[in-house]
Design a protein around this motif. Structure first.
Motif, PDB file in Angstrom:
ATOM      1  N   ARG A  20       0.839  -1.188   0.000  1.00 42.89           N
ATOM      2  CA  ARG A  20       0.000   0.000   0.000  1.00 42.89           C
ATOM      3  C   ARG A  20       0.880   1.246   0.000  1.00 42.89           C
ATOM      4  NH1 ARG A  20      -2.954  -3.545   3.542  1.00 42.89           N
ATOM      5  NH2 ARG A  20      -1.844  -2.744   5.363  1.00 42.89           N
ATOM      6  N   TYR A  21       0.360   2.308  -0.610  1.00 42.96           N
ATOM      7  CA  TYR A  21       1.074   3.583  -0.686  1.00 42.96           C
ATOM      8  C   TYR A  21       0.126   4.721  -0.342  1.00 42.96           C
ATOM      9  CZ  TYR A  21       4.293   0.857  -3.660  1.00 42.96           C
ATOM     10  OH  TYR A  21       5.139  -0.087  -4.158  1.00 42.96           O
ATOM     11  N   HIS A  22       0.718   5.809   0.149  1.00 42.18           N
ATOM     12  CA  HIS A  22       0.008   7.091   0.224  1.00 42.18           C
ATOM     13  C   HIS A  22       0.314   7.844  -1.058  1.00 42.18           C
ATOM     14  CE1 HIS A  22      -1.253   6.771   4.416  1.00 42.18           C
ATOM     15  NE2 HIS A  22      -0.065   6.290   4.692  1.00 42.18           N
ATOM     16  N   VAL A  23      -0.692   8.099  -1.856  1.00 39.24           N
ATOM     17  CA  VAL A  23      -0.491   8.776  -3.142  1.00 39.24           C
ATOM     18  C   VAL A  23      -1.100  10.164  -3.066  1.00 39.24           C
ATOM     19  CG1 VAL A  23      -0.753   8.610  -5.649  1.00 39.24           C
ATOM     20  CG2 VAL A  23      -0.638   6.518  -4.271  1.00 39.24           C
ATOM     21  N   GLY A  24      -0.374  11.098  -2.447  1.00 46.64           N
ATOM     22  CA  GLY A  24      -0.814  12.486  -2.377  1.00 46.64           C
ATOM     23  C   GLY A  24      -1.943  12.760  -1.405  1.00 46.64           C
ATOM     24  N   THR A  25      -2.437  11.726  -0.723  1.00 48.10           N
ATOM     25  CA  THR A  25      -3.516  11.921   0.242  1.00 48.10           C
ATOM     26  C   THR A  25      -3.224  11.054   1.463  1.00 48.10           C
ATOM     27  OG1 THR A  25      -4.915  10.059  -0.435  1.00 48.10           O
ATOM     28  CG2 THR A  25      -5.115  12.109  -1.705  1.00 48.10           C
ATOM     29  N   PRO A  26      -3.892  11.335   2.593  1.00 50.30           N
ATOM     30  CA  PRO A  26      -3.701  10.483   3.778  1.00 50.30           C
ATOM     31  C   PRO A  26      -4.250   9.068   3.583  1.00 50.30           C
ATOM     32  CG  PRO A  26      -4.671  12.604   4.369  1.00 50.30           C
ATOM     33  CD  PRO A  26      -4.743  12.491   2.876  1.00 50.30           C
ATOM     34  N   VAL A  27      -5.083   8.871   2.559  1.00 51.92           N
ATOM     35  CA  VAL A  27      -5.706   7.575   2.330  1.00 51.92           C
ATOM     36  C   VAL A  27      -4.712   6.665   1.598  1.00 51.92           C
ATOM     37  CG1 VAL A  27      -7.622   6.351   1.234  1.00 51.92           C
ATOM     38  CG2 VAL A  27      -7.982   8.626   2.220  1.00 51.92           C
ATOM     39  N   GLU A  28      -4.569   5.433   2.092  1.00 51.39           N
ATOM     40  CA  GLU A  28      -3.671   4.479   1.451  1.00 51.39           C
ATOM     41  C   GLU A  28      -4.325   3.842   0.229  1.00 51.39           C
ATOM     42  OE1 GLU A  28      -0.578   2.581   4.614  1.00 51.39           O
ATOM     43  OE2 GLU A  28      -2.596   1.742   4.589  1.00 51.39           O
ATOM     44  N   THR A  29      -3.533   3.652  -0.800  1.00 54.10           N
ATOM     45  CA  THR A  29      -3.969   2.928  -1.990  1.00 54.10           C
ATOM     46  C   THR A  29      -3.266   1.587  -2.009  1.00 54.10           C
ATOM     47  OG1 THR A  29      -4.303   4.962  -3.263  1.00 54.10           O
ATOM     48  CG2 THR A  29      -4.045   2.914  -4.504  1.00 54.10           C
ATOM     49  N   GLU A  30      -4.036   0.495  -2.068  1.00 56.80           N
ATOM     50  CA  GLU A  30      -3.445  -0.834  -2.095  1.00 56.80           C
ATOM     51  C   GLU A  30      -3.213  -1.251  -3.541  1.00 56.80           C
ATOM     52  OE1 GLU A  30      -4.156  -3.904   0.986  1.00 56.80           O
ATOM     53  OE2 GLU A  30      -5.164  -4.963  -0.662  1.00 56.80           O
ATOM     54  N   VAL A  31      -1.955  -1.622  -3.851  1.00 54.25           N
ATOM     55  CA  VAL A  31      -1.571  -1.990  -5.202  1.00 54.25           C
ATOM     56  C   VAL A  31      -1.492  -3.503  -5.370  1.00 54.25           C
ATOM     57  CG1 VAL A  31       0.225  -1.751  -6.968  1.00 54.25           C
ATOM     58  CG2 VAL A  31      -0.327   0.183  -5.476  1.00 54.25           C
ATOM     59  N   LEU A  32      -1.016  -4.206  -4.336  1.00 51.77           N
ATOM     60  CA  LEU A  32      -0.959  -5.667  -4.347  1.00 51.77           C
ATOM     61  C   LEU A  32      -1.897  -6.193  -3.273  1.00 51.77           C
ATOM     62  CD1 LEU A  32       2.901  -6.266  -4.642  1.00 51.77           C
ATOM     63  CD2 LEU A  32       1.207  -6.221  -6.499  1.00 51.77           C
ATOM     64  N   GLY A  54       0.325  -3.898 -11.484  1.00 49.82           N
ATOM     65  CA  GLY A  54       1.126  -4.086 -10.284  1.00 49.82           C
ATOM     66  C   GLY A  54       2.387  -4.894 -10.507  1.00 49.82           C
ATOM     67  N   LYS A  55       2.743  -5.169 -11.764  1.00 51.83           N
ATOM     68  CA  LYS A  55       3.914  -6.003 -12.046  1.00 51.83           C
ATOM     69  C   LYS A  55       5.203  -5.367 -11.521  1.00 51.83           C
ATOM     70  CE  LYS A  55       3.413  -6.278 -16.513  1.00 51.83           C
ATOM     71  NZ  LYS A  55       2.274  -5.344 -16.621  1.00 51.83           N
ATOM     72  N   SER A  56       5.378  -4.071 -11.769  1.00 51.04           N
ATOM     73  CA  SER A  56       6.597  -3.404 -11.318  1.00 51.04           C
ATOM     74  C   SER A  56       6.681  -3.379  -9.800  1.00 51.04           C
ATOM     75  CB  SER A  56       6.669  -1.981 -11.879  1.00 51.04           C
ATOM     76  OG  SER A  56       6.814  -2.001 -13.288  1.00 51.04           O
ATOM     77  N   THR A  57       5.553  -3.138  -9.155  1.00 53.58           N
ATOM     78  CA  THR A  57       5.535  -3.147  -7.688  1.00 53.58           C
ATOM     79  C   THR A  57       5.897  -4.523  -7.157  1.00 53.58           C
ATOM     80  OG1 THR A  57       3.850  -1.409  -7.614  1.00 53.58           O
ATOM     81  CG2 THR A  57       4.092  -2.776  -5.649  1.00 53.58           C
ATOM     82  N   LEU A  58       5.327  -5.556  -7.754  1.00 53.24           N
ATOM     83  CA  LEU A  58       5.633  -6.919  -7.317  1.00 53.24           C
ATOM     84  C   LEU A  58       7.110  -7.230  -7.538  1.00 53.24           C
ATOM     85  CD1 LEU A  58       4.722  -9.624  -6.228  1.00 53.24           C
ATOM     86  CD2 LEU A  58       3.977 -10.263  -8.533  1.00 53.24           C
ATOM     87  N   LEU A  59       7.655  -6.785  -8.652  1.00 48.68           N
ATOM     88  CA  LEU A  59       9.069  -7.011  -8.929  1.00 48.68           C
ATOM     89  C   LEU A  59       9.946  -6.291  -7.898  1.00 48.68           C
ATOM     90  CD1 LEU A  59      10.230  -8.705 -11.294  1.00 48.68           C
ATOM     91  CD2 LEU A  59      10.867  -6.537 -12.369  1.00 48.68           C
ATOM     92  N   ASN A  60       9.556  -5.078  -7.531  1.00 48.38           N
ATOM     93  CA  ASN A  60      10.316  -4.330  -6.524  1.00 48.38           C
ATOM     94  C   ASN A  60      10.303  -5.048  -5.176  1.00 48.38           C
ATOM     95  OD1 ASN A  60      10.982  -2.297  -8.306  1.00 48.38           O
ATOM     96  ND2 ASN A  60       9.342  -0.928  -7.658  1.00 48.38           N
ATOM     97  N   VAL A  61       9.161  -5.626  -4.820  1.00 54.12           N
ATOM     98  CA  VAL A  61       9.072  -6.365  -3.555  1.00 54.12           C
ATOM     99  C   VAL A  61       9.928  -7.622  -3.613  1.00 54.12           C
ATOM    100  CG1 VAL A  61       7.502  -7.674  -2.058  1.00 54.12           C
ATOM    101  CG2 VAL A  61       6.812  -5.431  -2.928  1.00 54.12           C
ATOM    102  N   MET A  62       9.811  -8.376  -4.706  1.00 58.02           N
ATOM    103  CA  MET A  62      10.595  -9.597  -4.850  1.00 58.02           C
ATOM    104  C   MET A  62      12.089  -9.307  -4.893  1.00 58.02           C
ATOM    105  SD  MET A  62       8.389 -12.065  -7.394  1.00 58.02           S
ATOM    106  CE  MET A  62       8.342 -10.915  -8.749  1.00 58.02           C
ATOM    107  N   GLY A  63      12.455  -8.164  -5.455  1.00 59.45           N
ATOM    108  CA  GLY A  63      13.854  -7.794  -5.567  1.00 59.45           C
ATOM    109  C   GLY A  63      14.410  -7.104  -4.338  1.00 59.45           C
ATOM    110  N   LEU A  64      13.618  -7.047  -3.263  1.00 60.16           N
ATOM    111  CA  LEU A  64      14.033  -6.437  -1.994  1.00 60.16           C
ATOM    112  C   LEU A  64      14.319  -4.950  -2.139  1.00 60.16           C
ATOM    113  CD1 LEU A  64      16.399  -9.235  -0.597  1.00 60.16           C
ATOM    114  CD2 LEU A  64      13.929  -8.987  -0.319  1.00 60.16           C
ATOM    115  N   LEU A  65      13.705  -4.316  -3.119  1.00 61.75           N
ATOM    116  CA  LEU A  65      13.815  -2.876  -3.271  1.00 61.75           C
ATOM    117  C   LEU A  65      12.772  -2.158  -2.434  1.00 61.75           C
ATOM    118  CD1 LEU A  65      14.392  -2.773  -7.133  1.00 61.75           C
ATOM    119  CD2 LEU A  65      16.109  -2.591  -5.327  1.00 61.75           C
ATOM    120  N   GLU A  66      11.694  -2.860  -2.075  1.00 62.00           N
ATOM    121  CA  GLU A  66      10.662  -2.339  -1.183  1.00 62.00           C
ATOM    122  C   GLU A  66      10.274  -3.445  -0.208  1.00 62.00           C
ATOM    123  OE1 GLU A  66       7.201  -0.979  -3.237  1.00 62.00           O
ATOM    124  OE2 GLU A  66       8.349   0.091  -4.785  1.00 62.00           O
TER     125      GLU A  66
END
Length: 241
Positions: A20-32, A54-66
């Motif tokens: 999940r991310y905060h995208v310019g607002t206090p409300v979280e947006t869930e991507v995965l 969500g492919k890039s986000t998933l790749l970032n998580v798998m790659g330990l970048l996030e």
């Protein structure tokens, strides 16, 4: 902690991963949304799905970048939630090889020097054995005569093969490739794909390739389809690559 039986462990395992991310607002947006996925040694998997899935986000998580917002992630038997940032960086460096759509070679360095950069980053120095391994890799990808050439002197397909050799220099357990053939013509794309396949088989690593090319996906062992942050299909390919 590693599991008691390391040989039975997948190279990569995700359980209930949410991001999940905060995208310019206090409300979280869930991507995965609760991703469960395993990759075994020698497995070659295509990750497909429309843009924005969500492919890039998933790749970032798998790659330990996030770090995932929620859920569990194991890499090579390590529970990554228990690792510090320094430990995550060390694990990523010695376990994961990245291949990107844009090769990200350093223009002032030769092909050989670019391939050796991960070794220098991991160990702080180079040995004759490191250089010999880099030369052998470049020979393997068909660039044995281009060791001293800089990226600007190489074609796009040749640059991508240098990037592939760089990703493999530390013999990673997991290879993550993000549209590695997206900027290449068909012949160059086939050559890079074949090299990835060969290294996957020879090294026993797990490989996940993000691709929009159904022709390449059909040559993988499995196709995992991601739509709106959820895995909607995970199927074996009848006649892999």
């Amino acid at each position: 902690m590693r599991p008691a039986d390391e040989t039975a462990a997948p190279v990569l395992a995700l359980r209930g991963v949410r991001q999940r991310y905060h995208v310019g607002t206090p409300v979280e947006t869930e991507v995965l949304h609760g991703i469960d996925l395993e990759l075994q040694p020698h497995e070659f998997v295509a990750l497909t799905g429309p843009s924005g899935s969500g492919k890039s986000t998933l790749l970032n998580v798998m790659g330990l970048l996030e770090r995932p917002t929620e859920g569990q992630l194991w890499i090579d038997g390590f529970d990554t939630a228990s690792l510090s940032e320094a430990q995550l960086t060390a694990l990523r460096g010695r376990t994961i090889g990245f291949v990107f759509q844009y090769h990200h070679l350093l223009p002032a360095f030769t092909a050989l020097e670019n391939v050796l950069l991960p070794v220098l980053a991991a160990h702080g120095a180079l040995t004759p054995a490191d250089e010999a391994r880099a030369r052998a890799l470049l020979q393997r990808v068909g660039l044995g005569e281009a060791l001293a050439k800089r990226p600007g002197e190489l074609s796009g397909g040749m640059q991508q093969r240098v990037a592939l050799a760089r990703a493999l220099i530390l013999q990673p357990r997991l290879i993550l490739a993000d549209e590695p053939t997206g900027n290449l013509d068909t012949a160059s794309a086939d050559a890079v794909f074949a090299l990835l396949r060969a290294f996957n088989r020879d090294m026993g690593s797990a490989c996940l390739i993000v691709t929009h090319d159904p022709r390449l996906a059909a040559r993988c062992d499995r196709i995992v389809e991601l739509v709106d942050g959820r895995i909607v299909a995970d199927r074996r390919v009848a006649a892999p690559g």
